[in-house]
Write a protein that holds these residues in place. Structure first.
Motif, PDB file in Angstrom:
ATOM      1  N   LEU A  89     -32.165  65.335  87.896  1.00  0.00           N
ATOM      2  CA  LEU A  89     -31.989  63.807  88.260  1.00  0.00           C
ATOM      3  C   LEU A  89     -31.055  63.733  89.479  1.00  0.00           C
ATOM      4  N   GLY A  90     -30.698  64.598  90.201  1.00  0.00           N
ATOM      5  CA  GLY A  90     -29.813  64.489  91.309  1.00  0.00           C
ATOM      6  C   GLY A  90     -28.361  64.285  90.910  1.00  0.00           C
ATOM      7  N   GLY A  91     -28.104  64.319  89.906  1.00  0.00           N
ATOM      8  CA  GLY A  91     -26.573  64.077  89.464  1.00  0.00           C
ATOM      9  C   GLY A  91     -26.470  63.201  88.081  1.00  0.00           C
ATOM     10  N   GLY A  92     -27.420  62.707  87.971  1.00  0.00           N
ATOM     11  CA  GLY A  92     -27.424  61.696  86.566  1.00  0.00           C
ATOM     12  C   GLY A  92     -28.270  60.615  86.975  1.00  0.00           C
ATOM     13  N   ILE A  93     -28.186  59.481  85.974  1.00  0.00           N
ATOM     14  CA  ILE A  93     -28.997  58.377  85.887  1.00  0.00           C
ATOM     15  C   ILE A  93     -28.305  57.374  87.132  1.00  0.00           C
ATOM     16  N   SER A  94     -29.197  57.135  88.033  1.00  0.00           N
ATOM     17  CA  SER A  94     -28.797  56.339  89.263  1.00  0.00           C
ATOM     18  C   SER A  94     -28.506  54.928  88.982  1.00  0.00           C
ATOM     19  N   CYS A  95     -27.416  54.415  89.618  1.00  0.00           N
ATOM     20  CA  CYS A  95     -26.956  53.104  89.773  1.00  0.00           C
ATOM     21  C   CYS A  95     -28.058  52.436  90.774  1.00  0.00           C
ATOM     22  N   LYS A  96     -28.193  50.968  90.732  1.00  0.00           N
ATOM     23  CA  LYS A  96     -28.889  50.034  91.848  1.00  0.00           C
ATOM     24  C   LYS A  96     -30.303  50.365  91.433  1.00  0.00           C
ATOM     25  N   GLU A  97     -30.807  50.984  90.281  1.00  0.00           N
ATOM     26  CA  GLU A  97     -32.232  51.369  90.036  1.00  0.00           C
ATOM     27  C   GLU A  97     -32.546  51.140  88.495  1.00  0.00           C
ATOM     28  N   VAL A  98     -33.728  50.974  88.048  1.00  0.00           N
ATOM     29  CA  VAL A  98     -34.345  50.955  86.821  1.00  0.00           C
ATOM     30  C   VAL A  98     -34.825  51.969  86.543  1.00  0.00           C
ATOM     31  N   THR A  99     -34.221  52.697  85.209  1.00  0.00           N
ATOM     32  CA  THR A  99     -34.864  53.873  84.818  1.00  0.00           C
ATOM     33  C   THR A  99     -35.518  53.752  83.381  1.00  0.00           C
ATOM     34  N   GLU A 100     -36.706  53.961  83.202  1.00  0.00           N
ATOM     35  CA  GLU A 100     -37.421  53.888  81.974  1.00  0.00           C
ATOM     36  C   GLU A 100     -37.471  55.214  81.462  1.00  0.00           C
ATOM     37  N   ILE A 101     -36.998  55.214  80.007  1.00  0.00           N
ATOM     38  CA  ILE A 101     -37.061  56.577  79.198  1.00  0.00           C
ATOM     39  C   ILE A 101     -37.983  56.424  77.935  1.00  0.00           C
ATOM     40  N   HIS A 147     -17.854  39.789  83.557  1.00  0.00           N
ATOM     41  CA  HIS A 147     -17.161  41.105  82.989  1.00  0.00           C
ATOM     42  C   HIS A 147     -17.767  42.091  84.216  1.00  0.00           C
ATOM     43  N   LYS A 148     -16.954  42.184  85.164  1.00  0.00           N
ATOM     44  CA  LYS A 148     -17.075  42.692  86.258  1.00  0.00           C
ATOM     45  C   LYS A 148     -17.350  44.106  86.448  1.00  0.00           C
ATOM     46  N   GLU A 149     -16.706  45.005  85.374  1.00  0.00           N
ATOM     47  CA  GLU A 149     -16.649  46.281  85.226  1.00  0.00           C
ATOM     48  C   GLU A 149     -17.915  46.736  84.744  1.00  0.00           C
ATOM     49  N   ILE A 150     -18.983  46.120  84.244  1.00  0.00           N
ATOM     50  CA  ILE A 150     -20.150  46.603  83.658  1.00  0.00           C
ATOM     51  C   ILE A 150     -21.085  47.519  84.764  1.00  0.00           C
ATOM     52  N   LYS A 151     -21.221  48.589  84.434  1.00  0.00           N
ATOM     53  CA  LYS A 151     -22.084  49.608  85.223  1.00  0.00           C
ATOM     54  C   LYS A 151     -23.408  49.831  84.864  1.00  0.00           C
ATOM     55  N   LEU A 196     -38.732  41.919  86.694  1.00  0.00           N
ATOM     56  CA  LEU A 196     -38.239  41.539  87.967  1.00  0.00           C
ATOM     57  C   LEU A 196     -36.550  41.119  87.922  1.00  0.00           C
ATOM     58  N   LYS A 197     -36.175  40.437  86.644  1.00  0.00           N
ATOM     59  CA  LYS A 197     -34.961  40.131  86.170  1.00  0.00           C
ATOM     60  C   LYS A 197     -34.078  41.182  86.400  1.00  0.00           C
ATOM     61  N   LEU A 198     -34.498  42.372  85.587  1.00  0.00           N
ATOM     62  CA  LEU A 198     -33.650  43.525  85.593  1.00  0.00           C
ATOM     63  C   LEU A 198     -33.695  44.282  86.537  1.00  0.00           C
ATOM     64  N   MET A 199     -34.700  44.244  87.653  1.00  0.00           N
ATOM     65  CA  MET A 199     -34.599  44.904  88.978  1.00  0.00           C
ATOM     66  C   MET A 199     -33.513  44.407  89.791  1.00  0.00           C
ATOM     67  N   LYS A 200     -33.298  42.795  89.825  1.00  0.00           N
ATOM     68  CA  LYS A 200     -32.511  42.106  90.632  1.00  0.00           C
ATOM     69  C   LYS A 200     -31.119  42.625  90.231  1.00  0.00           C
ATOM     70  N   LEU A 201     -30.765  42.559  88.632  1.00  0.00           N
ATOM     71  CA  LEU A 201     -29.444  42.797  88.263  1.00  0.00           C
ATOM     72  C   LEU A 201     -29.204  44.222  88.664  1.00  0.00           C
ATOM     73  N   ALA A 202     -29.812  45.182  88.745  1.00  0.00           N
ATOM     74  CA  ALA A 202     -29.636  46.487  89.108  1.00  0.00           C
ATOM     75  C   ALA A 202     -29.220  46.633  90.450  1.00  0.00           C
ATOM     76  N   GLN A 203     -29.784  45.753  91.440  1.00  0.00           N
ATOM     77  CA  GLN A 203     -29.760  45.678  92.773  1.00  0.00           C
ATOM     78  C   GLN A 203     -28.328  44.866  93.326  1.00  0.00           C
ATOM     79  N   ASN A 204     -28.259  43.542  92.556  1.00  0.00           N
ATOM     80  CA  ASN A 204     -27.305  42.583  92.897  1.00  0.00           C
ATOM     81  C   ASN A 204     -25.868  43.157  92.282  1.00  0.00           C
ATOM     82  N   PHE A 205     -25.986  43.924  91.325  1.00  0.00           N
ATOM     83  CA  PHE A 205     -24.485  44.227  90.675  1.00  0.00           C
ATOM     84  C   PHE A 205     -24.219  45.759  90.884  1.00  0.00           C
ATOM     85  N   SER A 206     -25.069  46.407  91.473  1.00  0.00           N
ATOM     86  CA  SER A 206     -25.029  47.951  91.870  1.00  0.00           C
ATOM     87  C   SER A 206     -24.676  48.727  90.322  1.00  0.00           C
ATOM     88  N   LEU A 207     -25.640  48.278  89.493  1.00  0.00           N
ATOM     89  CA  LEU A 207     -25.409  49.100  88.049  1.00  0.00           C
ATOM     90  C   LEU A 207     -26.785  49.738  87.886  1.00  0.00           C
TER      91      LEU A 207
END
Length: 348
Positions: A101-113, A222-226, A256-267
């Motif tokens: 995975l290149g180091g783990g699950i990436s932030c700013k992206e949506v990963t389906e498992i 809750h700004k610490e959510i990652k 689309l909403k989940l993609m925006k969450l990942a991008q906008n909040f870097s999670l």
């Protein structure tokens, strides 16, 4: 109409002072900036940079004649390349899986498992909800998690065991941090880890839609959510929907909403998915649920499967990492490498 100056923006005095000191005095000087640039130039967190750029975007959306601009905040490909240096990842606690995975699950992206029942999807989701809390000094993000449970498979006892094992691993793998461990011993306790996971039990697809639409407001508070984990996205949409066209439209909106969450909040957004049967080339095969249209809704797709008695994870789709497989195991400690000597258990 004169150029809007930074000193007139609705920002805190400290933020305005930092911007002016760094040479950003007008709105136009900020309009094409990416968050990593602002992080570097102002020595602030990525979250604060995002908040500043949101204010800039809202002001930039007014053109000189008072009408709304169609598009603002263009970004160059060069900026996008350098943004990759700022992408953070969350370890899975399995070295082999982290490596592919290149180091783990990436932030700013949506990963389906996705995978069959009993392969360990929920355990991996819980493991990520715990691992996102690993302190920065121990190689983690020091964040918090949201866990959306649609099936009732989330067990607090399991979370406690995984958190306890995670803390013991930190002490074992980072012996030079023993002093720091003693200093923050109250925070590095399993109960503290459980307190940093915000759990939502969802009982219908309407609740699921409402919650995901509400998450941006919750994350702002809750700004610490990652990480946001949805376990599973499938359940209610397979149970409650007869109109497939409507289901596709609703799922498209959620994606689309989940993609925006990942991008906008870097999670990181992690979506767990079930499998279903699919008729193809004269035979019945297993495939991830929700059809081909849903398969385009995530950045990365990982399929969990059995190879004999061994569990494997396969990267089926990703724009940045190549397809590869890695073995993993599920035990009382959570997710571990296939060679782990902990006792294996068969779980959800």
């Amino acid at each position: 109409m004169a150029e809007t100056e930074v000193r007139n923006l609705p920002l805190s005095p400290t933020q305005r002072a930092k911007l002016i000191s760094a040479g950003y005095t007008t709105l136009s000087s900020l309009s094409a900036l990416s968050p990593p640039h602002l992080v570097r130039d102002l020595n602030i967190s990525e979250y604060e940079a995002l908040e500043i750029l949101k204010v800039v975007a809202s002001q930039s959306s007014r053109t000189f004649d008072g009408t709304k601009a169609i598009v603002v905040g263009a970004q160059t490909a060069w900026d996008m390349l350098h943004e990759e240096d700022f992408i953070t990842r969350i370890t899975t606690s399995c070295t082999e899986l982290d490596n592919i995975l290149g180091g783990g699950i990436s932030c700013k992206e949506v990963t389906e498992i996705g995978g069959v029942p009993g392969i360990g999807k929920t355990q991996l989701g819980i493991q990520l909800a715990v691992n996102v809390q690993i302190p920065v000094d121990y190689g983690g993000l020091g964040g918090k998690a949201i866990y959306v449970d649609t099936e009732g498979s989330f067990l607090a006892e399991c979370v406690f065991q995984i958190a306890d094992a995670c803390i013991k691993d930190m002490v074992e793998n980072y012996p030079f941090q023993q002093k720091n461990f003693q200093a923050c011993q109250d925070k590095l306790q399993p109960n503290a880890f459980l307190g940093n996971i915000f759990y939502f039990r969802i009982c219908s697809y309407t609740e699921q839609v409402a919650l995901i639409n509400y998450l941006d407001k919750f994350i702002l508070e809750h700004k610490e959510i990652k990480i946001v984990i949805v376990d599973s996205v499938t359940f209610h949409f397979c149970q409650d929907f007869d109109d497939l066209a409507l289901r596709t439209r609703v799922l498209g909106g959620l994606a689309l909403k989940l993609m925006k969450l990942a991008q906008n909040f870097s999670l990181a957004v992690v979506i767990l998915n079930q499998v279903t049967t699919k008729f193809s080339e004269g035979s019945v095969q297993l495939a991830l649920a929700l059809g081909d249209s849903w398969s385009h809704s995530c950045t990365n797709r990982i399929i969990l499967y059995w190879n004999g008695n061994e569990r494997y994870a396969y990267i089926d789709k990703s724009p940045s990492i190549r397809s590869a497989s890695a073995p993993y195991s599920i035990c009382g400690k959570g997710v571990r490498g296939a060679a782990s000597n902990c006792k294996r258990v068969k779980m959800m």
